[in-house]
Scaffold this motif. Structure first.
Motif, PDB file in Angstrom:
ATOM      1  N   HIS A   1      74.600  76.613  14.035  1.00 56.64           N
ATOM      2  CA  HIS A   1      73.140  76.655  13.980  1.00 56.64           C
ATOM      3  C   HIS A   1      72.551  78.060  13.927  1.00 56.64           C
ATOM      4  O   HIS A   1      71.351  78.214  13.670  1.00 56.64           O
ATOM      5  CB  HIS A   1      72.558  75.924  15.199  1.00 56.64           C
ATOM      6  CG  HIS A   1      72.841  74.460  15.234  1.00 56.64           C
ATOM      7  ND1 HIS A   1      72.240  73.558  14.387  1.00 56.64           N
ATOM      8  CD2 HIS A   1      73.680  73.726  16.023  1.00 56.64           C
ATOM      9  CE1 HIS A   1      72.678  72.336  14.650  1.00 56.64           C
ATOM     10  NE2 HIS A   1      73.557  72.401  15.633  1.00 56.64           N
TER      11      HIS A   1
ATOM     12  N   ARG B   1      63.360  72.753  19.554  1.00 53.21           N
ATOM     13  CA  ARG B   1      62.303  71.886  19.048  1.00 53.21           C
ATOM     14  C   ARG B   1      61.087  71.920  19.962  1.00 53.21           C
ATOM     15  O   ARG B   1      61.227  71.954  21.180  1.00 53.21           O
ATOM     16  CB  ARG B   1      62.826  70.460  18.914  1.00 53.21           C
ATOM     17  CG  ARG B   1      62.595  69.855  17.557  1.00 53.21           C
ATOM     18  CD  ARG B   1      63.210  68.506  17.441  1.00 53.21           C
ATOM     19  NE  ARG B   1      62.618  67.552  18.396  1.00 53.21           N
ATOM     20  CZ  ARG B   1      62.982  66.283  18.466  1.00 53.21           C
ATOM     21  NH1 ARG B   1      63.929  65.836  17.668  1.00 53.21           N
ATOM     22  NH2 ARG B   1      62.422  65.475  19.329  1.00 53.21           N
TER      23      ARG B   1
ATOM     24  N   SER C   1      63.111  73.290  13.607  1.00 58.10           N
ATOM     25  CA  SER C   1      63.004  73.516  12.172  1.00 58.10           C
ATOM     26  C   SER C   1      62.192  74.787  11.951  1.00 58.10           C
ATOM     27  O   SER C   1      61.664  75.380  12.899  1.00 58.10           O
ATOM     28  CB  SER C   1      62.293  72.325  11.511  1.00 58.10           C
ATOM     29  OG  SER C   1      60.955  72.245  11.974  1.00 58.10           O
ATOM     30  N   ALA C   2      62.074  75.216  10.712  1.00 58.93           N
ATOM     31  CA  ALA C   2      61.296  76.425  10.432  1.00 58.93           C
ATOM     32  C   ALA C   2      59.858  76.252  10.912  1.00 58.93           C
ATOM     33  O   ALA C   2      59.257  77.168  11.471  1.00 58.93           O
ATOM     34  CB  ALA C   2      61.342  76.733   8.943  1.00 58.93           C
TER      35      ALA C   2
ATOM     36  N   ASP D   1      58.763  74.210  13.359  1.00 64.86           N
ATOM     37  CA  ASP D   1      58.742  74.173  14.830  1.00 64.86           C
ATOM     38  C   ASP D   1      58.796  75.574  15.404  1.00 64.86           C
ATOM     39  O   ASP D   1      58.131  75.891  16.390  1.00 64.86           O
ATOM     40  CB  ASP D   1      59.941  73.371  15.365  1.00 64.86           C
ATOM     41  CG  ASP D   1      59.789  71.879  15.111  1.00 64.86           C
ATOM     42  OD1 ASP D   1      58.652  71.416  15.031  1.00 64.86           O
ATOM     43  OD2 ASP D   1      60.813  71.198  14.981  1.00 64.86           O
TER      44      ASP D   1
END
Length: 373
Positions: free
Chosen positions: A264, A327, A362-363, A365
């Motif tokens: 990740h 997140r 995510s981008a 978030d």
């Protein structure tokens, strides 16, 4: 436990082919033709005296050019049905990895799409090769042994107050050949120098030998001690419980930390726990099927039978070094991980669960303000 020993110059687990990978800008691993040549020498594809003319011809051609195109007729011409199936699986894997560009991208794609048609062994070999590169420079024998949990099944048993994990295939073979039925019995017989039985619990006294043996990919005779606490009887009937500083669980936590960072690109800290006391428990990930079901029931407030509770080997707490990489709805909250065995004592850790189930931002978030208090 750091052994103070050093790895031999040879590549650990050479049969997985990690020595023939090259890193891209992200640190993921691209196969070279020699990587596929290693696969061609594996038992599933290597020639045997019974190999037919069609199999020999294709094998020779592939050794010369592992990336060559293969038409269906070349496979269908092989006489052995199992050999034909192995070749189909190998070519499907090779083509998927070459299209994806790296082992990591192909491996992740298999699980993100679901309905995986490849044999589990093939996926395990990808994980093993990735781990060799992820753990490059590591000298702690416990960490290397803990890494085996990500690609080899384990049998777990309580023996003399210790939770011991041994390679399932190795133990099953020894049980069959020695007529023994448990890790404890095998250890007893190993102490008596029974021919063919050479089990050892990995520790400071044999860590250097384990590291020297890493170049033997088929050697899985070392047991990993996953005991979380040791208990000591005190006067007046009291019992003192202490966390073990050299537990294999800490080594496994280090492996998982590096695995998450590799997949990740986020830094995390993972530590083993004996229990979770968190009224605001928000997210958990089972590291195996049994732990997933167990944690789901605990989260929903269901009671567990004593037998089921005993299957839980350990809990872990994962924290993101940078909460912005988590997140938004669980930002700043710990993620709890569980490790458990089946009723039969089998442990099958699923490294893909750390790919699919972590609440990584995510981008969009990552650009949102934190909702955590």
């Amino acid at each position: 436990m750091s052994s103070g020993a050093t790895l031999p110059p040879s590549q650990p687990w050479p049969a997985c082919g990690a020595q023939h990978l090259v890193s891209d800008a992200r640190g993921w691993h691209q196969p070279t033709p020699d990587y596929w040549r290693v696969w061609l020498q594996r038992p599933e594809l290597a020639l045997v005296p019974e190999s037919c003319v069609a199999e020999r011809a294709l094998h020779e051609a592939m050794l010369d050019d592992p990336l060559r195109s293969v038409i269906a007729g070349q496979i269908e011409a092989m006489l052995d049905a199992d050999v034909r199936e192995n070749w189909r699986h190998f070519l499907a894997l090779r083509d998927a990895v070459q299209r994806a560009g790296t082992l990591e991208a192909a491996w992740a794609g298999f699980f993100e799409r679901g309905a995986i048609a490849l044999p589990p062994l093939f996926l395990d070999l990808l994980v093993q090769a990735m781990l060799v590169r992820v753990l490059a420079g590591e000298t702690d024998a416990q960490v290397w042994r803990a890494a085996e949990l990500l690609f080899r099944r384990q049998r777990v048993q309580l023996h003399a107050g210790r939770v011991l994990a041994g390679d399932a295939d190795t133990l099953d073979h020894l049980n069959q050949t020695a007529g023994l039925g448990s890790i404890g019995a095998l250890l007893k017989q190993a102490g008596a120098a029974l021919r063919g039985v050479d089990l050892q619990v990995l520790g400071a006294d044999n860590a250097a030998h384990y590291l020297q043996d890493l170049h033997r990919s088929t050697d899985h005779r070392y047991l990993l001690d996953l005991t979380h606490t040791v208990q000591q009887a005190l006067p007046h009937g009291l019992v003192l419980s202490m966390n073990r500083a050299d537990s294999g669980l800490k080594a496994l936590a280090r492996v998982l930390q590096r695995w998450v960072t590799h997949l990740h690109g986020v830094l995390v800290e993972i530590e083993p726990l004996s229990r979770v006391d968190d009224a605001a428990w928000r997210w958990h990930v089972g590291l195996d099927v049994e732990a997933t079901a167990l944690l789901n029931d605990l989260y929903q407030g269901k009671s567990l039978s004593e037998a089921r509770q005993r299957r839980l080997i350990s809990l872990f707490r994962l924290r993101f070094a940078d909460p912005a990489q988590q997140r938004e709805d669980v930002r700043g909250k710990p993620v709890y991980l569980g490790l458990a065995m089946t009723a039969e004592g089998l442990l099958r850790l699923k490294p893909q669960n750390m790919l699919l189930n972590l609440p990584v931002a995510s981008a969009a978030d990552a650009l949102s303000p934190s909702s955590a208090p």
